[in-house]
Enzyme design. Structure first.
Site, PDB file in Angstrom:
ATOM      1  N   GLU A 143       3.613  11.573  -1.909  1.00 20.43           N
ATOM      2  CA  GLU A 143       3.214  10.581  -0.979  1.00 20.43           C
ATOM      3  C   GLU A 143       2.945   9.491  -1.799  1.00 20.43           C
ATOM      4  OE1 GLU A 143       0.901   7.950   0.556  1.00 20.43           O
ATOM      5  OE2 GLU A 143      -0.308   9.681   1.087  1.00 20.43           O
ATOM      6  N   TRP A 170      -8.107   8.320  -5.047  1.00 21.25           N
ATOM      7  CA  TRP A 170      -9.388   8.119  -4.884  1.00 21.25           C
ATOM      8  C   TRP A 170      -9.718   7.176  -3.416  1.00 21.25           C
ATOM      9  CZ3 TRP A 170      -9.661   2.791  -3.766  1.00 21.25           C
ATOM     10  CH2 TRP A 170      -8.669   2.224  -4.024  1.00 21.25           C
ATOM     11  N   ASN A 171      -8.809   6.783  -2.769  1.00 23.89           N
ATOM     12  CA  ASN A 171      -9.097   6.160  -1.836  1.00 23.89           C
ATOM     13  C   ASN A 171      -9.536   6.792  -0.140  1.00 23.89           C
ATOM     14  OD1 ASN A 171      -6.388   6.969  -1.609  1.00 23.89           O
ATOM     15  ND2 ASN A 171      -5.667   5.083  -0.529  1.00 23.89           N
ATOM     16  N   CYS A 210      -2.335   3.227   1.786  1.00 25.36           N
ATOM     17  CA  CYS A 210      -0.703   3.241   1.573  1.00 25.36           C
ATOM     18  C   CYS A 210      -0.432   2.952   2.891  1.00 25.36           C
ATOM     19  CB  CYS A 210      -0.405   4.587   0.979  1.00 25.36           C
ATOM     20  SG  CYS A 210      -0.753   6.063   1.861  1.00 25.36           S
ATOM     21  N   ARG A 246      -5.544  17.879   3.363  1.00 21.74           N
ATOM     22  CA  ARG A 246      -4.114  17.567   3.664  1.00 21.74           C
ATOM     23  C   ARG A 246      -3.053  18.527   2.984  1.00 21.74           C
ATOM     24  NH1 ARG A 246      -2.076  11.764   5.106  1.00 21.74           N
ATOM     25  NH2 ARG A 246      -1.196  11.810   3.107  1.00 21.74           N
ATOM     26  N   GLU A 257       2.435  -3.858  -3.606  1.00 21.19           N
ATOM     27  CA  GLU A 257       1.513  -3.502  -2.609  1.00 21.19           C
ATOM     28  C   GLU A 257       0.008  -4.165  -2.655  1.00 21.19           C
ATOM     29  OE1 GLU A 257       0.258   1.099  -1.026  1.00 21.19           O
ATOM     30  OE2 GLU A 257       0.952   0.970  -3.280  1.00 21.19           O
ATOM     31  N   LYS A 267      -6.823  18.528  -8.740  1.00 21.42           N
ATOM     32  CA  LYS A 267      -7.432  17.402  -9.755  1.00 21.42           C
ATOM     33  C   LYS A 267      -7.652  16.244  -8.887  1.00 21.42           C
ATOM     34  CE  LYS A 267      -5.527  14.175 -12.008  1.00 21.42           C
ATOM     35  NZ  LYS A 267      -6.638  13.032 -11.614  1.00 21.42           N
TER      36      LYS A 267
END
Length: 494
Positions: free
Chosen positions: A265, A165-166, A299, A174, A396, A189
């Site tokens: 990733e 979502w970010n 990230c 990509r 994180e 998805k």
């Protein structure tokens, strides 16, 4: 206020005309059960759209279409595949402002950052449109001389691409860019929080000439159930995922049943090192970029700030002053520089990390609390003197919080930076070139920013080590994730 209302009106118009269904075999349709799921504006908490809520049968329909289209798409000349991507690039850029408004409405990032992401996303389409015609092979005389070794690279087959979502558009291009360039068909998805950007992108790819079945998309509120169903299908040959390490581990386990090609990733916990000889103005600017891009919900965001003890106090004060001056608000407000977090849970999680650090003795230099009012806002926060046991240094953060820890020597700095299960990105600031190269080589991460806070680039390989993932996206090697190597042995003439 008038400018915000006008932008909101325009963004809602874009949202209204964006497809809300499933794209299967080149057509938009409703899910079999007719269910929908809401999409919210994180700045207000209001519902801006209802999109299709797919179930396992709908996902199978999408994979059926991808399987049917695979052979013909793989046989399509590379130049023709590249031209589809090139036309899509041009359309995305022509609609940049509309797509940026849509992105800000569903995700929250400031409009200027959404514009930058749309351009970044488009560049992957352009880059891989050019890589499509550069898929090569090899020819070798066998050492014994009796045969010839010919190698060719072929598409791996239908792919499942799961995007976060970010960065709701760039993480899609990509993956879609290299997959289509390689000759693979895809089922996409997107995250349920931000599906509109991907639905708009898939519609553009249809307009650009992607044949029916080449690009399929479904949205769902039951990600685990539906994804696991697809991963059990032996016709699927590749999984690419961007998201948390926790989910990535589960997907890797599920993908192992059919021995799928995977690229992951995953999470990051990027260290940001500031040495005593650093240009502090440049370091503060780099820290601002590395921390506050996407309101810290990235990230690659700098997560742990390690500054030499001789300058840690000054660095912390300057960074706090910079972040305290940032206006917080709706991303479509021209004055806004910090948008909302994605949802209320995100605010609670980040606030808990702040509370843990301050309870252990960290000093709040600026920020510290959610912003009152509607929406999911959190003030940019800088914490000084953070103890090494604080959760903000091991988890994180995914928010606008910068914990600062002093260090005394280079070896200690490197040891602190590498003391993490993650290894995606790292940053360091120093005016000593020897130190810059030496520390860059010692850092256990897949990407390093040396005296710069932004590292993402479509022409560069993106990815990490350790628990931050497998494989690389972007750059000259990005297409390799979607190609297999076949060896042909030819008997040599006597």
């Amino acid at each position: 206020m008038a400018a915000l209302q006008e932008r909101l009106r325009a963004a809602r118009e874009v949202a209204d005309r964006t497809p809300k269904g499933l794209c299967v075999d080149g057509e938009w349709r409703a899910p079999r059960g007719g269910a929908t799921l809401p999409v919210e504006d994180p700045a207000t908490g209001t519902v801006i759209a209802e999109v299709a809520d797919a179930r396992a049968a709908d996902a199978t329909d999408a994979l059926d279409a991808a399987v049917r289209a695979q052979a013909s798409w793989a046989a399509t000349p590379p130049r023709a595949r590249g031209e589809v991507l090139r036309r899509a690039f041009e359309t995305v850029m022509a609609r940049r402002d509309d797509l940026a408004a849509l992105m800000t409405l569903e995700m929250g990032k400031p409009f200027a950052e959404s514009q930058a992401e749309v351009a970044y996303a488009a560049e992957f389409l352009r880059w891989f449109s050019e890589e499509a015609v550069r898929i090569d092979g090899g020819y070798l005389i066998a050492p014994g001389g009796g045969s010839r070794v010919v190698t060719m690279r072929q598409p791996v087959g239908p792919c499942l691409l799961i995007t976060p979502w970010n960065f709701p558009m760039a993480m899609g291009t990509r993956k879609i860019g290299p997959a289509l360039a390689a000759g693979c068909t895809v089922v996409v998805k997107p995250a349920k929080q931000t599906p509109l950007s991907m639905l708009a992108l898939v519609d553009i790819l249809r307009e650009a000439g992607a044949p029916p079945g080449v690009v399929n998309v479904f949205t769902t509120d039951r990600s685990g159930e539906v994804t696991d169903h697809l991963l059990r299908d032996p016709r699927l040959r590749k999984l690419s995922f961007t998201g948390s390490t926790e989910v990535g581990r589960a997907l890797l386990a599920a993908a192992s049943r059919n021995v799928l090609r995977t690229s992951m990733e995953l999470g990051g916990n990027a260290p940001f090192l500031v040495f005593a000889d650093a240009d502090l103005d440049a370091a503060v600017e780099g820290a601002f970029q590395a921390k506050m891009r996407n309101t810290g919900e990235a990230c690659t965001a700098a997560n742990r700030f390690y500054a030499h003890s001789s300058i840690a106090g000054e660095f912390g004060r300057r960074l706090a002053d910079r972040l305290a001056a940032l206006p917080v608000g709706h991303g479509l407000d021209p004055a806004t520089r910090v948008g909302p977090l994605i949802d209320a849970k995100a605010v609670r999680n980040v606030t808990a990390l702040i509370d843990d650090a301050t309870a252990a003795g960290a000093e709040t230099l600026t920020g510290d609390r959610p912003v009152p009012g509607e929406g999911h806002f959190l003030a940019p926060t800088v914490l000084g003197g953070v103890p090494l046991g604080a959760r903000a240094l091991t988890e994180e953060i995914f928010g606008p919080v910068a914990p600062i820890v002093p260090f005394d020597d280079e070896d200690t700095a490197v040891a602190l930076a590498n003391d993490s299960e993650y290894g995606l990105a790292g940053y360091l600031f120093t005016e000593n070139l020897d130190r810059g190269l030496r520390v860059s080589e010692r850092l256990e991460c897949g990407m390093v920013g040396l005296n710069q806070g932004i590292i993402s680039n479509p022409a560069a390989p993106f990815g990490g080590v350790k628990h931050s993932g497998l494989g690389r996206e972007g750059g000259a090697v990005g297409i390799d994730e979607y190609l297999g190597v076949k060896y042909l042995a030819i008997k040599a003439a006597p």
